[in-house]
Scaffold this active site. Structure first.
Site, PDB file in Angstrom:
ATOM      1  N   SER A 144       0.389   4.739  -2.630  1.00 61.37           N
ATOM      2  CA  SER A 144      -0.927   5.388  -2.686  1.00 61.37           C
ATOM      3  C   SER A 144      -0.926   6.359  -3.860  1.00 61.37           C
ATOM      4  CB  SER A 144      -1.139   6.142  -1.373  1.00 61.37           C
ATOM      5  OG  SER A 144      -2.133   7.124  -1.490  1.00 61.37           O
ATOM      6  N   TYR A 157       0.756  11.731   5.469  1.00 61.57           N
ATOM      7  CA  TYR A 157       0.465  10.532   4.675  1.00 61.57           C
ATOM      8  C   TYR A 157       1.160  10.618   3.316  1.00 61.57           C
ATOM      9  CZ  TYR A 157      -2.507   6.811   2.660  1.00 61.57           C
ATOM     10  OH  TYR A 157      -2.975   5.661   2.068  1.00 61.57           O
TER      11      TYR A 157
HETATM   12  P1  NDP Z   1      -7.366  -0.853   6.615  1.00 64.90           P
HETATM   13  O1  NDP Z   1      -7.584   0.193   7.653  1.00 64.90           O
HETATM   14  O2  NDP Z   1      -8.427  -1.849   6.335  1.00 64.90           O
HETATM   15  O3  NDP Z   1      -6.001  -1.614   6.857  1.00 64.90           O
HETATM   16  C1  NDP Z   1      -4.931  -1.072   7.536  1.00 64.90           C
HETATM   17  C2  NDP Z   1      -4.197  -2.213   8.163  1.00 64.90           C
HETATM   18  O4  NDP Z   1      -3.015  -1.718   8.806  1.00 64.90           O
HETATM   19  C3  NDP Z   1      -5.009  -2.917   9.211  1.00 64.90           C
HETATM   20  O5  NDP Z   1      -4.995  -4.292   8.912  1.00 64.90           O
HETATM   21  C4  NDP Z   1      -4.304  -2.615  10.513  1.00 64.90           C
HETATM   22  O6  NDP Z   1      -4.332  -3.741  11.379  1.00 64.90           O
HETATM   23  C5  NDP Z   1      -2.892  -2.356  10.042  1.00 64.90           C
HETATM   24  N1  NDP Z   1      -2.143  -1.486  10.954  1.00 64.90           N
HETATM   25  C6  NDP Z   1      -2.292  -0.161  11.184  1.00 64.90           C
HETATM   26  N2  NDP Z   1      -1.424   0.255  12.098  1.00 64.90           N
HETATM   27  C7  NDP Z   1      -0.690  -0.822  12.471  1.00 64.90           C
HETATM   28  C8  NDP Z   1       0.360  -1.038  13.390  1.00 64.90           C
HETATM   29  N3  NDP Z   1       0.867  -0.043  14.149  1.00 64.90           N
HETATM   30  N4  NDP Z   1       0.881  -2.276  13.500  1.00 64.90           N
HETATM   31  C9  NDP Z   1       0.387  -3.292  12.749  1.00 64.90           C
HETATM   32  N5  NDP Z   1      -0.609  -3.159  11.865  1.00 64.90           N
HETATM   33  C10 NDP Z   1      -1.144  -1.941  11.732  1.00 64.90           C
HETATM   34  O7  NDP Z   1      -7.050  -0.002   5.297  1.00 64.90           O
HETATM   35  P2  NDP Z   1      -6.616  -0.379   3.816  1.00 64.90           P
HETATM   36  O8  NDP Z   1      -6.744  -1.815   3.557  1.00 64.90           O
HETATM   37  O9  NDP Z   1      -7.284   0.599   2.964  1.00 64.90           O
HETATM   38  O10 NDP Z   1      -5.062   0.030   3.882  1.00 64.90           O
HETATM   39  C11 NDP Z   1      -4.009  -0.870   3.592  1.00 64.90           C
HETATM   40  C12 NDP Z   1      -2.870  -0.086   2.966  1.00 64.90           C
HETATM   41  O11 NDP Z   1      -3.298   0.449   1.711  1.00 64.90           O
HETATM   42  C13 NDP Z   1      -2.406   1.117   3.802  1.00 64.90           C
HETATM   43  O12 NDP Z   1      -1.003   1.230   3.714  1.00 64.90           O
HETATM   44  C14 NDP Z   1      -3.061   2.290   3.102  1.00 64.90           C
HETATM   45  O13 NDP Z   1      -2.352   3.485   3.281  1.00 64.90           O
HETATM   46  C15 NDP Z   1      -2.990   1.817   1.648  1.00 64.90           C
HETATM   47  N6  NDP Z   1      -3.904   2.507   0.748  1.00 64.90           N
HETATM   48  C16 NDP Z   1      -5.259   2.409   0.881  1.00 64.90           C
HETATM   49  C17 NDP Z   1      -6.075   3.070  -0.014  1.00 64.90           C
HETATM   50  C18 NDP Z   1      -7.550   2.974   0.037  1.00 64.90           C
HETATM   51  O14 NDP Z   1      -8.224   3.672  -0.760  1.00 64.90           O
HETATM   52  N7  NDP Z   1      -8.133   2.167   0.891  1.00 64.90           N
HETATM   53  C19 NDP Z   1      -5.529   3.907  -1.084  1.00 64.90           C
HETATM   54  C20 NDP Z   1      -4.095   3.933  -1.112  1.00 64.90           C
HETATM   55  C21 NDP Z   1      -3.317   3.259  -0.229  1.00 64.90           C
HETATM   56  P3  NDP Z   1      -4.934  -3.633  12.899  1.00 64.90           P
HETATM   57  O15 NDP Z   1      -6.327  -3.108  12.742  1.00 64.90           O
HETATM   58  O16 NDP Z   1      -4.868  -4.997  13.430  1.00 64.90           O
HETATM   59  O17 NDP Z   1      -4.015  -2.684  13.600  1.00 64.90           O
END
Ligand code: NDP
Length: 254
Positions: A144, A157
């Site tokens: 991130s 985070y």
């Molecule tokens: P989303 O909330 O769309 O995606 C997060 C994903 O993580 C979901 O698919 C969710 O699946 C999964 N998840 C969360 N907790 C668990 C768990 N305990 N077990 C299994 N799966 C889990 O957000 P983003 O696509 O934005 O995030 C994806 C990654 O990118 C993350 O690591 C985030 O920190 C990182 N990121 C995002 C940014 C942004 O601006 N969007 C910026 C920088 C980094 P489910 O719902 O099925 O649990």
């Protein structure tokens, strides 16, 4: 181009059922990889599998809760059982709990660290013997801007995402001799479910992002397709331990 070809490869994407994870899954699917969508939400998993199948990819869902070590191990074992091998692991599942540092409970701290950082270690550890068996592999960790910068509302985070970058370097060093490349992607501000919530919680966030991002837009999940294919394919065989910002210039503006 052959260097970017993923035909015959199997990729696991934690959190691959939406947002950035699904953006990367789509890219790798289009490059020929079979995809394992690994999230908690069964309906989101099924929708993502259907979407990838439309692209002509082999895709299956294996439900996982990355907070549970046994579930991480079962994900890797299930992948090998169902698809025969594991070539690419994308540690993408992540959460944030937005609050001032003085307001965190120990349980909240651990939840963020365990979801974002410890799970990536456990999945990588579980994947290692399988990649060793087939002569190599690719691991991609999703960091991130908080891997670089701080923010008052993101102590746990930022700690987890900073840790991911250092863990990436340590794993890359350990496993380079095994032909396993480990790299990180550092997204800027991307329009997903995660940040839609942030936009509601943090006043002025939307305008600040546009102001601070040289590209003058939010990123989209599709912006991650190409970099995922690069880091998953032979094109990146001499790239390891790197962190690649995909941020519209956010991190390089003075
Ligand atoms: P989303 O909330 O769309 O995606 C997060 C994903 O993580 C979901 O698919 C969710 O699946 C999964 N998840 C969360 N907790 C668990 C768990 N305990 N077990 C299994 N799966 C889990 O957000 P983003 O696509 O934005 O995030 C994806 C990654 O990118 C993350 O690591 C985030 O920190 C990182 N990121 C995002 C940014 C942004 O601006 N969007 C910026 C920088 C980094 P489910 O719902 O099925 O649990």
């Amino acid at each position: 181009m052959k260097a970017f070809d993923l035909k015959g490869k199997v990729a696991v994407v934690t959190g691959g059922n939406g947002g950035i994870g699904l953006g990367m899954a789509r890219g790798m699917a289009e490059a020929g990889a079979a995809i394992v969508v690994a999230g908690r939400d069964a309906a989101k998993n099924a929708a993502a599998v259907a979407e990838l199948a439309v692209l002509g990819a082999r895709a299956i869902a294996i439900p996982v809760d990355v907070l549970d070590e046994a579930s991480c191990k079962a994900l890797i074992a299930g992948t090998v059982r169902e698809l025969g091998r594991l070539d690419i692991l994308v540690n993408n599942a992540g959460i944030n709990i937005r609050k001032a540092p003085q307001g965190y409970s120990a349980a909240e701290w651990h939840r963020v660290l365990d979801t974002n950082l410890t799970s990536a270690f456990l999945c990588s550890q579980a994947a290692y013997p399988e990649m060793l068996r087939t002569g190599g592999g690719k691991m991609i960790n999703i960091g991130s801007m908080m891997s670089i910068f701080g923010a008052s509302f993101a102590t746990a985070y930022a700690a987890s995402k900073g840790g991911l970058v250092q863990m990436t370097k340590a794993l890359a060093t350990a496993w380079a001799k095994d032909n396993i490349q480990v790299n990180a992607i550092l997204p800027g501000w991307i329009d997903t479910a995660l940040t839609r919530r942030a936009r509601e919680d943090v006043p002025g966030l939307h305008d600040n992002v546009l102001h601070r991002t040289p590209a003058k837009r939010w990123g989209e999940p599709g912006d991650f397709a190409g970099v995922a294919v690069f880091l998953a394919s032979p094109a990146s065989d001499f790239v390891t331990g790197a962190s690649i910002a995909v941020d519209g210039g956010y991190s390089i503006q003075g």
